[in-house]
Design a protein around this motif. Structure first.
Motif, PDB file in Angstrom:
ATOM      1  N   LEU A 129       0.845  -1.189   0.000  1.00  0.00           N
ATOM      2  CA  LEU A 129       0.000   0.000   0.000  1.00  0.00           C
ATOM      3  C   LEU A 129       0.886   1.248   0.000  1.00  0.00           C
ATOM      4  N   PRO A 130       1.135   1.840  -1.167  1.00  0.00           N
ATOM      5  CA  PRO A 130       1.937   3.065  -1.236  1.00  0.00           C
ATOM      6  C   PRO A 130       1.082   4.312  -0.995  1.00  0.00           C
ATOM      7  N   GLU A 131      -0.011   4.147  -0.248  1.00  0.00           N
ATOM      8  CA  GLU A 131      -0.988   5.232  -0.107  1.00  0.00           C
ATOM      9  C   GLU A 131      -0.371   6.501   0.471  1.00  0.00           C
ATOM     10  N   LEU A 132       0.475   6.370   1.487  1.00  0.00           N
ATOM     11  CA  LEU A 132       1.047   7.561   2.117  1.00  0.00           C
ATOM     12  C   LEU A 132       1.965   8.318   1.172  1.00  0.00           C
ATOM     13  N   ASP A 133       2.494   7.635   0.170  1.00  0.00           N
ATOM     14  CA  ASP A 133       3.325   8.296  -0.830  1.00  0.00           C
ATOM     15  C   ASP A 133       2.495   8.877  -1.963  1.00  0.00           C
ATOM     16  N   ARG A 134       1.203   8.615  -1.954  1.00  0.00           N
ATOM     17  CA  ARG A 134       0.317   9.061  -3.032  1.00  0.00           C
ATOM     18  C   ARG A 134      -0.764  10.015  -2.543  1.00  0.00           C
ATOM     19  N   GLY A 135      -0.625  10.506  -1.316  1.00  0.00           N
ATOM     20  CA  GLY A 135      -1.586  11.462  -0.785  1.00  0.00           C
ATOM     21  C   GLY A 135      -2.927  10.855  -0.456  1.00  0.00           C
ATOM     22  N   ALA A 136      -2.941   9.597  -0.070  1.00  0.00           N
ATOM     23  CA  ALA A 136      -4.207   8.920   0.207  1.00  0.00           C
ATOM     24  C   ALA A 136      -4.078   8.043   1.441  1.00  0.00           C
ATOM     25  N   LEU A 137      -5.194   7.492   1.847  1.00  0.00           N
ATOM     26  CA  LEU A 137      -5.251   6.509   2.924  1.00  0.00           C
ATOM     27  C   LEU A 137      -6.237   5.437   2.485  1.00  0.00           C
ATOM     28  N   GLY A 138      -6.224   4.306   3.167  1.00  0.00           N
ATOM     29  CA  GLY A 138      -7.209   3.285   2.845  1.00  0.00           C
ATOM     30  C   GLY A 138      -6.618   1.936   2.522  1.00  0.00           C
ATOM     31  N   ALA A 139      -7.485   0.909   2.583  1.00  0.00           N
ATOM     32  CA  ALA A 139      -7.194  -0.490   2.277  1.00  0.00           C
ATOM     33  C   ALA A 139      -6.335  -1.191   3.332  1.00  0.00           C
ATOM     34  N   ALA A 140      -6.082  -0.510   4.475  1.00  0.00           N
ATOM     35  CA  ALA A 140      -5.471  -1.237   5.588  1.00  0.00           C
ATOM     36  C   ALA A 140      -6.413  -2.348   6.043  1.00  0.00           C
ATOM     37  N   THR A 141      -7.709  -2.112   5.905  1.00  0.00           N
ATOM     38  CA  THR A 141      -8.719  -3.132   6.186  1.00  0.00           C
ATOM     39  C   THR A 141      -8.391  -4.431   5.465  1.00  0.00           C
ATOM     40  N   HIS A 142      -7.974  -4.298   4.213  1.00  0.00           N
ATOM     41  CA  HIS A 142      -7.768  -5.481   3.380  1.00  0.00           C
ATOM     42  C   HIS A 142      -6.362  -6.044   3.524  1.00  0.00           C
ATOM     43  N   LEU A 143      -5.373  -5.176   3.741  1.00  0.00           N
ATOM     44  CA  LEU A 143      -4.024  -5.659   3.998  1.00  0.00           C
ATOM     45  C   LEU A 143      -3.989  -6.478   5.287  1.00  0.00           C
ATOM     46  N   ALA A 144      -4.829  -6.092   6.245  1.00  0.00           N
ATOM     47  CA  ALA A 144      -4.887  -6.815   7.515  1.00  0.00           C
ATOM     48  C   ALA A 144      -5.440  -8.221   7.354  1.00  0.00           C
ATOM     49  N   ARG A 145      -6.064  -8.492   6.224  1.00  0.00           N
ATOM     50  CA  ARG A 145      -6.550  -9.843   5.944  1.00  0.00           C
ATOM     51  C   ARG A 145      -5.456 -10.712   5.329  1.00  0.00           C
ATOM     52  N   LEU A 146      -4.323 -10.083   4.975  1.00  0.00           N
ATOM     53  CA  LEU A 146      -3.234 -10.797   4.315  1.00  0.00           C
ATOM     54  C   LEU A 146      -2.032 -11.031   5.217  1.00  0.00           C
ATOM     55  N   VAL A 147      -1.806 -10.144   6.184  1.00  0.00           N
ATOM     56  CA  VAL A 147      -0.634 -10.249   7.057  1.00  0.00           C
ATOM     57  C   VAL A 147      -1.038  -9.946   8.494  1.00  0.00           C
ATOM     58  N   PRO A 148      -0.235 -10.369   9.470  1.00  0.00           N
ATOM     59  CA  PRO A 148      -0.527 -10.060  10.870  1.00  0.00           C
ATOM     60  C   PRO A 148      -0.532  -8.551  11.130  1.00  0.00           C
ATOM     61  N   GLY A 149      -1.179  -8.168  12.213  1.00  0.00           N
ATOM     62  CA  GLY A 149      -1.417  -6.766  12.513  1.00  0.00           C
ATOM     63  C   GLY A 149      -0.198  -5.867  12.550  1.00  0.00           C
ATOM     64  N   HIS A 150       0.838  -6.286  13.236  1.00  0.00           N
ATOM     65  CA  HIS A 150       2.011  -5.419  13.347  1.00  0.00           C
ATOM     66  C   HIS A 150       2.747  -5.289  12.016  1.00  0.00           C
ATOM     67  N   LEU A 151       2.768  -6.360  11.248  1.00  0.00           N
ATOM     68  CA  LEU A 151       3.386  -6.279   9.932  1.00  0.00           C
ATOM     69  C   LEU A 151       2.557  -5.371   9.027  1.00  0.00           C
ATOM     70  N   MET A 152       1.241  -5.465   9.125  1.00  0.00           N
ATOM     71  CA  MET A 152       0.379  -4.575   8.349  1.00  0.00           C
ATOM     72  C   MET A 152       0.708  -3.121   8.643  1.00  0.00           C
ATOM     73  N   ARG A 153       0.861  -2.784   9.898  1.00  0.00           N
ATOM     74  CA  ARG A 153       1.158  -1.401  10.279  1.00  0.00           C
ATOM     75  C   ARG A 153       2.512  -0.954   9.716  1.00  0.00           C
ATOM     76  N   ALA A 154       3.517  -1.808   9.841  1.00  0.00           N
ATOM     77  CA  ALA A 154       4.846  -1.443   9.342  1.00  0.00           C
ATOM     78  C   ALA A 154       4.828  -1.256   7.826  1.00  0.00           C
ATOM     79  N   LEU A 155       4.157  -2.160   7.109  1.00  0.00           N
ATOM     80  CA  LEU A 155       4.066  -2.021   5.658  1.00  0.00           C
ATOM     81  C   LEU A 155       3.308  -0.764   5.281  1.00  0.00           C
TER      82      LEU A 155
END
Length: 250
Positions: A129-155
């Motif tokens: 999710l390059p959202e922070l580099d693109r002026g956006a937010l979102g889809a952490a909901t879906h990334l959290a379905r792919l990786v554990p919580g702390h890894l999701m946050r770091a990514l």
């Protein structure tokens, strides 16, 4: 170009994205994708949908250039609503959805695969999710379905990507195969699913969605509110205006 649907085998529908050069979808594209997935799921003869893509990568998210061309917020609102509909269409498809992912799967691509029932990926696939580099937010909901919580946050905070092999190790990818074998591997899984009783597989999809611990519609909609807040504050434009300049500055 655009969204196309084929039925290569009995019981299987393949919905394919083709938006050169990088499958960054315009507003209309997200709605077209939602319509195609919903139509495939409503077909009583279909028991599994494969979501695939042509070109260099599976999906690069929203068409940033379309947002940049809009002096107001219509394109942003359209992208928000379009993504919302496309992600929901995958999650709520009446039959299981298998995502066949190659190359890059970024931004909105995470929303698609995070809502799929299973993922088959080529060994060159990367997810992020390059959202922070693109002026956006979102889809952490879906990334959290792919990786554990702390890894999701770091990514999410770093805009880094994870490889298909890494996601396979976390159990979120069914198989990782050479790129040349991706289509066959996705169809192999879809074929196995499609052998099940058509009525029963639809009941199974509804049952599994019903016990999902996260309401993906509400959770993602909450995230989108912050994307719009970033736009209203001017932060999104300031960050988005740097898009592409880093790559060409050298």
């Amino acid at each position: 170009m655009g969204v196309s649907t084929t039925s290569p085998e009995k019981g299987i529908s393949v919905v394919t994205l083709d938006f050169p050069p990088v499958n960054a979808l315009p507003v209309r594209g997200w709605y077209d994708l939602a319509d195609a997935v919903r139509a495939a799921g409503r077909d009583p003869e279909i028991r599994c949908v494969v979501l695939a893509a042509e070109g260099r990568g599976f999906n690069a998210g929203v068409d940033i250039k379309e947002l940049q061309r809009d002096p107001g917020h219509d394109a942003l609102i359209g992208a928000n609503r379009g993504c919302y509909e496309a992600f929901a269409a995958v999650h709520e498809c009446e039959v299981p959805v298998v995502a066949a992912v190659h190359g890059f799967c970024l931004g909105g691509g995470i929303g698609l695969v995070g809502n799929a029932d299973a993922i088959v990926a080529s060994d060159d696939a990367t997810f992020g999710l390059p959202e922070l580099d693109r002026g956006a937010l979102g889809a952490a909901t879906h990334l959290a379905r792919l990786v554990p919580g702390h890894l999701m946050r770091a990514l999410y905070y770093t805009s880094r990507t994870a490889t298909a092999a890494e996601l396979h190790a976390h159990g979120s990818i069914w198989r990782v195969v050479p790129r040349a074998g991706l289509h066959a591997a996705a169809l192999e899984l879809a074929r196995e699913i499609a052998r099940k009783d058509g009525h029963l597989i639809r009941l199974a999809k509804a049952a599994i969605n019903g016990i999902d611990p996260v309401d993906v519609r509400r959770s993602y909609r909450f995230e989108q509110g912050f994307t719009f807040e970033a736009a209203l504050s001017g932060t999104a434009d300031r960050v988005r205006d740097t898009f592409g300049k880093e790559e060409t500055s050298g």
